[in-house]
Each structure stands twice: as C-alpha cells, then as structure tokens.
Design an enzyme around this catalytic site. Structure first.
Site, short mmCIF file in Angstrom:
data_model
loop_
_atom_site.label_atom_id
_atom_site.label_comp_id
_atom_site.label_asym_id
_atom_site.label_seq_id
_atom_site.Cartn_x
_atom_site.Cartn_y
_atom_site.Cartn_z
N ASP A 229 0.87 -1.16 0.00
CA ASP A 229 0.00 0.00 0.00
C ASP A 229 0.92 1.22 0.00
O ASP A 229 2.10 1.14 0.35
CB ASP A 229 -0.92 -0.01 1.23
CG ASP A 229 -2.17 0.84 1.02
OD1 ASP A 229 -2.16 1.70 0.11
OD2 ASP A 229 -3.14 0.66 1.78
N TRP A 230 0.37 2.36 -0.38
CA TRP A 230 1.21 3.54 -0.63
C TRP A 230 1.84 4.02 0.68
O TRP A 230 1.16 4.43 1.62
CB TRP A 230 0.37 4.63 -1.28
CG TRP A 230 0.43 4.61 -2.78
CD1 TRP A 230 0.70 5.67 -3.59
CD2 TRP A 230 0.25 3.48 -3.65
NE1 TRP A 230 0.70 5.27 -4.92
CE2 TRP A 230 0.44 3.94 -4.98
CE3 TRP A 230 -0.02 2.14 -3.46
CZ2 TRP A 230 0.34 3.11 -6.09
CZ3 TRP A 230 -0.12 1.29 -4.56
CH2 TRP A 230 0.06 1.77 -5.85
#
Length: 831
Positions: A229-230
């Site tokens: 995930d970012w």
C-alpha cells in the site's frame, strides 16, 4: 526464471530500480532493454487516473470514468455474474486510460460497522466477499489489465492503520480474515495483490512470513505481483525477502540504493533480487500496455452511454427494500408526492478518499423524479446536510408534506461521516434527519425513507416511516435506479451483505474497536457479524441476507448428495422478480467452538411470476472445514451437519441433516485444542466482554501491551499523533499544530484527509510519501530531535542530506552508464 536473458543483461542498479515506483502511480522503465513503465490506478468502483499532479488520497481531480456502485452496494446483489460484468467494464475503462494495474477490489472483512472504509468492502462474510472479489478479478483481467485485491490482511480500521497491530487468533485469521482472499486468489487468479499497512500479530503485513510465504505463495500458489500500500513499506529488505516485488510510491531511488547496498554488503544474495525482478516482469509483460506511454491523457475512449446504462443496472439489482408497511410501494402513476431531504438534490453515490471517481455524468434524484409519472408537488431540504437545526427548512418540509399523498424523504450518511482515513464514532444518522422524519410523519404518515450510505445505521426512527428502501452508494446512475424501484419498474432484489444491529453497542467488537494506540484486539475471534448475533441470540434490526421484494418465493423439495444441494424455487407472487438464495451449514455436537451457522453457497435466481426452477448449490472442500491450530491445517470434523437453505440467515426455509466423514489425522497429542472449561465465552458465542485470561488462552501467548509507553523515547514507527508526549518542545509544538489543524477542519465539518493521514502516520512514512525528499537516515535524525537531542539530530540531518545527495549522484551515474550501453539483443518490445 522466465526472463533470465533480460535480467542477465541488467546492472544491479537497473534491477533494483524496477522494484519501486517512478512517481505516485507509475513504475520505472529501462529504455535500453525496452522495459516500459506501468501505470497503477485506484479503481475499486471506477478508474481514478489523475490528469495532473497525482496524490494518494484522491484530493486532486482525475480523468472522467464511470462511477459504478461501490463494493458494499454490489455485494447486496448477491450476483456473481453481475460482479464479473462490472469487472469487465472496469477493465475496459482501465485499458482505455492506459492503466496496467487496477487497485481493487477491496475485500477486507467488515469486522465493525464503524470502519470508515466499509463502503469499499463487500461483506462481513468471507465466502460472499471472496466469491464477489473473484468475479471482479476475472472481469477486470479479461481486458489485459491486472486486478489487485487489497488489503492483505486483517485490516479493519482506519485510525492509526499504518501503526496498528492486529492481535488475532489463528482460527480467526484463517477462517474469517483470509478465506475471502483465498477464494479470490484461487478462483480469480489475480496478477497482483496489495499488502495492508498494519501489523498482524507483531509483524508488518508486507514482511510477514506466514502471510506472504507460507500461505499466499505456498498454500495458494500465488505467483503474481505483491505491491505495498502507498507508503506501507517498513523494512524494505525484509519485505523483499518475504515476496514483495514493488514498493509504492516513488522514493527517488532511496529504496533502490538500500537494496543495492544490501547486495554488496552480503545481507541478501543478488539471486533474490533477480527472482523478484523476474516475478515483476511476468506481470509487466502480461498486461496490455499502451504502445506509446507518452500519449496524452484521454487519447483512448470507451462507450460512456453503455457503461452508464450498466451502472444503472448494477445499482438497480443491488437496492434493498427493508420495510414496506401496507404495501405502500410501489407508488402508482399520478400519486401526489412531496420530496424532502438534501440527498435528493445533492446525492451520496460514492465514498471519499483514494476511491473517489470523477463521473462521466451524474443522475440527480430530484430530476429523475420530475421526469417520472409521479405528480411531484414540491421539494424541501428538510435539514442541514452536516447537522444542526434549521427551523425554516423543517417548516418548509412539513408544509409540503401536508399537500401530498406520500412523502419521499431522502436520508443517509453524509460524506464527512465515512471516508478513508477516519472511522465513524457511532452508527447514528445526524439527529436533524430523525427530527425531520418525526415532524413530517406527524402531518403525513405515508412517509417513504430512501437511505444512502456505505454502512449500517441505527434506526430507532423506523416506526415513523411506512417504507424504508436503501440504495447504499449506488454510483452515478443510482438515482434513476431508485426512482424505478419506487415506482415498480424495478422489483427490488437486493439483500443485506451485513447485519444491521439495533445499536452500535450490540456489535461483538464494540468494546474492542477501534484500537486507539498500539494494538487492536480481535477478542471476538470467529464471531463477526451474523456469526455472533445468531449464536449468542442478540436481536438485530435486519439480519444478514435480509431483503424484501414486491413478489414472494416458495422453497421446496430439498435434496442433498455428496457434492451438491438441490431444491425448487417458485415465484408465487404477482410480479417477476429475483431471489438471492443462501446455503448455511450448522454443525451438531461439535467438539470445537463454532458459530451457529455459516454461509457456504449462494445464488441469484431470476423468476417470472408463476415460474419454478431447480436450484443447485455446490458443496465443496471449504463447506465443512475448520482450521486445526494444533495441526496447522484445515480439517473436517466428522459428524452430523445441518444443511440449511434460507432467504436470510434468520429465515431458514429448508433443512436436512447429513453425516460427514472427518479428515482429521492423528496427532501425538490427541487432546482437543480447546475446551468449554478454558474458553467458555467462545463456546457460548457470547464474546462481547472476553477477559484477558481467556483471550490469552485463545491466543496461546500473552496479550501485547495495548498502550504506548510514554516513558520511552519515540521510534521511527511511532506516529505524529504521539508527539504530545515528546521529550522536546519542537515535537510537542508539531503535535499542537497538527492537532489544531485537525480540530479546525473537523469543526468546519470538513475533515482534512491530508492532515488525518499525517496525524496517524509513523515517522518513517515521511521517507516513503515525500518522493525521496527525505530518506530513512533523515527520519532517524528527526526522531532524535523529537526525543530532545536537538543538536545531535540536526547534525545527523545535515550529514544524511549530504550522504543522500552523493549516493543519488552515484546511482544516477551508474544508470546513465548502463543506458549508454548498446541495445541488448535480449530486449523485447513492450507488451
């Protein structure tokens, strides 16, 4: 390795460069070897490819795309074929916009009705979640676009999601939180999967050996791309070793240098990097990339009208009729109707955050009502959207109600109550909406409430309306679908994919949710949603699987064999309709604790009035299994099981007993792993207040400390929200500034998602989310400053800045030297 020739032609720097982003949503290219860049885009219910400056939270505008119903909405359709067609449409639009990886679907389990991101997820049930996700994946990937289910795994809250540790027992992990992903991976065969921010039992998901190596790659055979995930990478080398190929977003080469330095220092072999690069290239060349990556945005096209029409169909098939007293619905042509509630004029049709879609068009409920055969006598706002009392608005609604045969009152959760980055405080609607309903119903009892929102709400006001119909967040065409359901052109066939409790306090996780500091304790174990309510006998407003229709269905002639169940379904009403039939399994006299019943199969069946069909549902390898924590494997406990066919979990229409042979293999220690004496709450299903000793017995280890130790120095994985106890004035001032900005935005009724993200972010996130402006050494120096060592920290910041610049120049020189090499004969044209 499939791409050994290409990899052998690459320098170490080039290999490492492919394992992290180039920008917010792009990967790096190696032009001399014809290895192209790839675009990743958010898109659980519509493509969100930003046209200008890209950001993680969806704050900047994106290209136009069809806003389809959210996952929480489509799950109410119980229609796998509809989900697959929606996936195909998503994939078509992603391909049209040059997107290689679509970041969805989301299939986290709805552990609590308060999770702010529940609108992005399918259900509280893993079987329904997994089947719908697999359908989406098949549809998306039929267009040469990689689907990327998320967030793997045990991610159930937004508050401190990058820092929180999910403390959960192994049976709950395997049977509840991983089964949906298992079905999605095995049946959908996604080319990518996204790891979650949180820790799972003390280890970050992106570097978790059990999740990534033992289960995902080992048991399930996943061979695709694992992407963070970012900003979700903690230890880059540990993540790489556990199977992560791609860290996002860009860190300006810092992560690449970290990997290259680890190779040179002998911490990891170069062969490990070769393997990860090969795995990345398999996905890169499997997707259909645009032939010209420099082509302007919007150069591709799709049939916007056809996709809008499908968005209407998807919304219509997902509408849930929850109450219909005196058969007030459907409304007859010519009925005098008053319309009230600001959602009729400014609709809620999608969630907020990274999934925010810029729709190709948007249908407005009030406009569609005016175009219908109803006699619309007028419209009134009735209440202020974000709370507060406006007597003039309320008075206008009351006056209008007196003039009408029926009042359509649009109510729901507003966009500030559910969003990525925050969790709901309670299950209630704004008080002014209930007040408007009460006032209107006192002058006209014929009130139909049209709800919108992505999660359950408390309904103490339900006796004030004759009908309640819910569209959830139905996308850009939902207004027309709802009007057609109100007037009978659409026969509602949706059924709830989650339980609606009478009150938020009734939820099994109520006392444990959310985890506010270090941990989130999943003390309810298996008893999530209906598994709790049905087992413990706690009454609910609307049970899982519930939904009314304008027609009626009869179930008959149940027959069970070794691998399937058959029965006859008949439409005995006066309208064509569809029924979501559900198969539950209940174990009798089990030696282990279990929910009373569990969903194991379902099907959407469409029938004309008077028509009958034989419905067949499968019994597969997952139907009777449970996870044996002592043997570390799934097994079937032998004995008698009840096969139950229902219209909802609480409305079982047909039932039969079957004797199932067990598969358990003898162990050296044959004593059961559990007993009613040591785990009484779990055997009774009454898990609302599990004590520490019993939870520790379930876990098989001490409970980790839930609270921050304020006497200890801060560390890089601590969060900005902890700076209130920083040892330095600078740290406390940073906290005060952030907290002030947060409170100010909340007071305005407009939570700032950027501030919330930073507030809950670990310090290390600075190095992951600022495009490489800060690296890990600078973060460590900043933490020293927060801990009161200002001069030492400041000196380390300066030194780290010089080292970073020198390392960046060295890496750039090596990449330039590689690029100057003659074109490799092993290169290939972009796929």
């Amino acid at each position: 390795m499939e791409y050994k020739d290409i990899i052998d032609s690459m320098t170490v720097e080039e290999k490492c460069s492919l394992l992290s982003g180039k920008g917010n949503f792009t990967t790096k290219e190696v032009k001399r070897l014809n290895i192209p860049s790839m675009y990743l885009s958010d898109g659980p219910h519509g493509v969100r490819k930003q046209a200008g400056a890209a950001d993680h939270l969806g704050l900047n505008p994106s290209l136009q795309a069809t806003c389809f119903p959210t996952a929480a909405t489509i799950a109410n359709s119980w229609d796998v074929e509809l989900g697959e067609e929606l996936g195909r449409r998503l994939g078509t639009e992603a391909a049209a916009q040059g997107v290689g990886v679509l970041l969805g679907p989301g299939l986290n389990i709805k552990r609590s009705p308060l999770c702010g991101r529940n609108f992005e997820y399918f259900s509280e049930d893993p079987h329904l979640s997994g089947k719908m996700a697999a359908a989406y994946i098949r549809g998306v990937q039929s267009n040469g676009v990689a689907a990327c289910p998320k967030h793997f795994a045990v991610n159930s809250q937004e508050v401190r999601r990058m820092h929180n540790d999910s403390v959960v027992d192994q049976r709950a992990i395997r049977e509840i939180y991983l089964t949906g992903f298992e079905i999605a991976v095995q049946e959908g065969k996604p080319l990518a999967i996204m790891t979650s921010y949180n820790k799972v039992n003390g280890v970050y998901a992106n570097e978790h050996p059990q999740l990534l190596r033992e289960i995902l790659a080992g048991e399930w055979g996943f061979s695709g791309l694992v992407v963070t995930d970012w900003g979700g990478s903690d230890d880059r080398i540990a993540g790489l070793a556990m199977g992560n190929q791609l860290e996002m977003p860009a860190t300006a080469g810092d992560s690449d240098r970290e990997i290259a330095d680890a190779i040179r220092a002998g911490r990891i072999p170069e062969s490990l990097v070769d393997q990860r690069v090969d795995e990345y290239l398999r996905v890169l060349f499997a997707v259909s990339l645009p032939s010209n990556e420099d082509a302007p945005f919007g150069v591709f096209s799709f049939d916007k009208d056809a996709h809008h029409a499908f968005a209407y169909k998807a919304a219509a098939d997902s509408i849930v009729l929850l109450k219909n007293e005196d058969h007030i619905l459907p409304l007859k042509a010519g009925a005098k109707v008053a319309v009230a509630g600001c959602f009729a004029k400014n609709p809620r049709y999608q969630g907020a955050g990274s999934s925010m879609v810029n729709p190709t068009r948007l249908d407005i409920p009030l406009n569609r009502l005016n175009e219908s055969e109803l006699d619309i006598v007028g419209y009134a706002d009735a209440y202020a959207r974000h709370g507060g009392v406006d007597e003039s608005q309320l008075a206008a609604a009351v006056r209008l109600a007196r003039e009408a045969d029926v009042v359509l009152l649009y109510m729901g959760l507003d966009e500030l109550q559910e969003s990525e980055g925050l969790d709901r405080e309670n299950m209630r609607l704004r008080e002014n909406q209930a007040a408007a309903l009460k006032a209107v119903s006192e002058v006209n009892p014929n009130v139909v409430v049209i709800l919108s929102g992505g999660a359950p709400v408390e309904t103490p006001w339900i006796d004030s309306c004759k009908a309640l119909i819910h569209g959830y967040l139905g996308g850009q065409a939902s207004a027309g679908a709802m009007v057609d359901a109100l007037t009978g052109k659409v026969n509602p066939s949706g059924k709830l994919a989650e339980t609606w409790a009478l009150a938020g306090e009734d939820a099994p996780s109520y006392r444990y949710y959310p985890g506010l500091e270090k941990t989130s304790e999943y003390r309810e174990s298996l008893f999530v949603g209906y598994r709790y309510y049905e087992t413990s006998g706690v009454p609910v407003r609307f049970p899982f699987g519930y939904g009314l229709s304008y027609t009626s269905f009869e179930y008959a002639d149940l027959a069970v064999d070794d691998d399937s169940v058959r029965f006859t379904l008949t439409n005995i009403g006066c309208q064509d309709g569809a029924e979501a039939v559900q198969l539950y399994v209940s174990a009798k006299n089990s030696a282990i604790y279990r929910p009373l019943r569990e969903l194991k199969a379902f099907k959407k069946v469409r029938l004309q009035r008077g028509e009958s069909k034989t419905v067949t549902l499968p019994l597969d390898e997952k139907t009777f299994r449970h996870y044996n924590v002592r043997a570390n494997r799934f097994e079937v406990e032998g004995g008698v099981y009840r096969i139950q066919i229902g219209a909802s979990v609480a409305d079982i229409r047909l039932e039969a007993a079957v004797n199932v042979k067990g598969t358990a293999q003898p162990l050296a220690d044959d004593t059961p792993p559990y007993s009613p004496d040591t785990l009484p709450s779990y055997y009774a299903g009454k898990v609302g207040a599990v004590g520490d000793e019993e939870f520790e017995r379930l876990l098989g280890r001490p409970i980790p400390k839930a609270a921050w130790d304020r006497s200890l120095p801060l560390e890089r994985n601590d969060t900005f929200s902890q700076l209130f106890y920083a040892k330095s004035l600078i740290g406390r001032l940073v906290y005060k500034a952030l907290d002030s900005l947060k409170r100010r935005s909340e007071k305005k009724g407009k939570p700032d998602l950027n501030i919330l993200f930073i507030y809950n972010m670990p310090f290390r996130g600075i190095a992951k989310m600022m495009g490489g402006a800060v690296d890990g050494a600078m973060v460590d120096a900043l933490v020293e400053i927060f801990n009161g060592r200002f001069f030492r920290g400041a000196a380390h910041v300066v030194a780290a800045w010089f080292r970073k610049g020198k390392a960046a120049r060295k890496t750039r020189r090596k990449l330039d030297e590689a690029a100057a090499l003659s074109h490799s004969p092993h290169g290939r044209e972009p796929a």
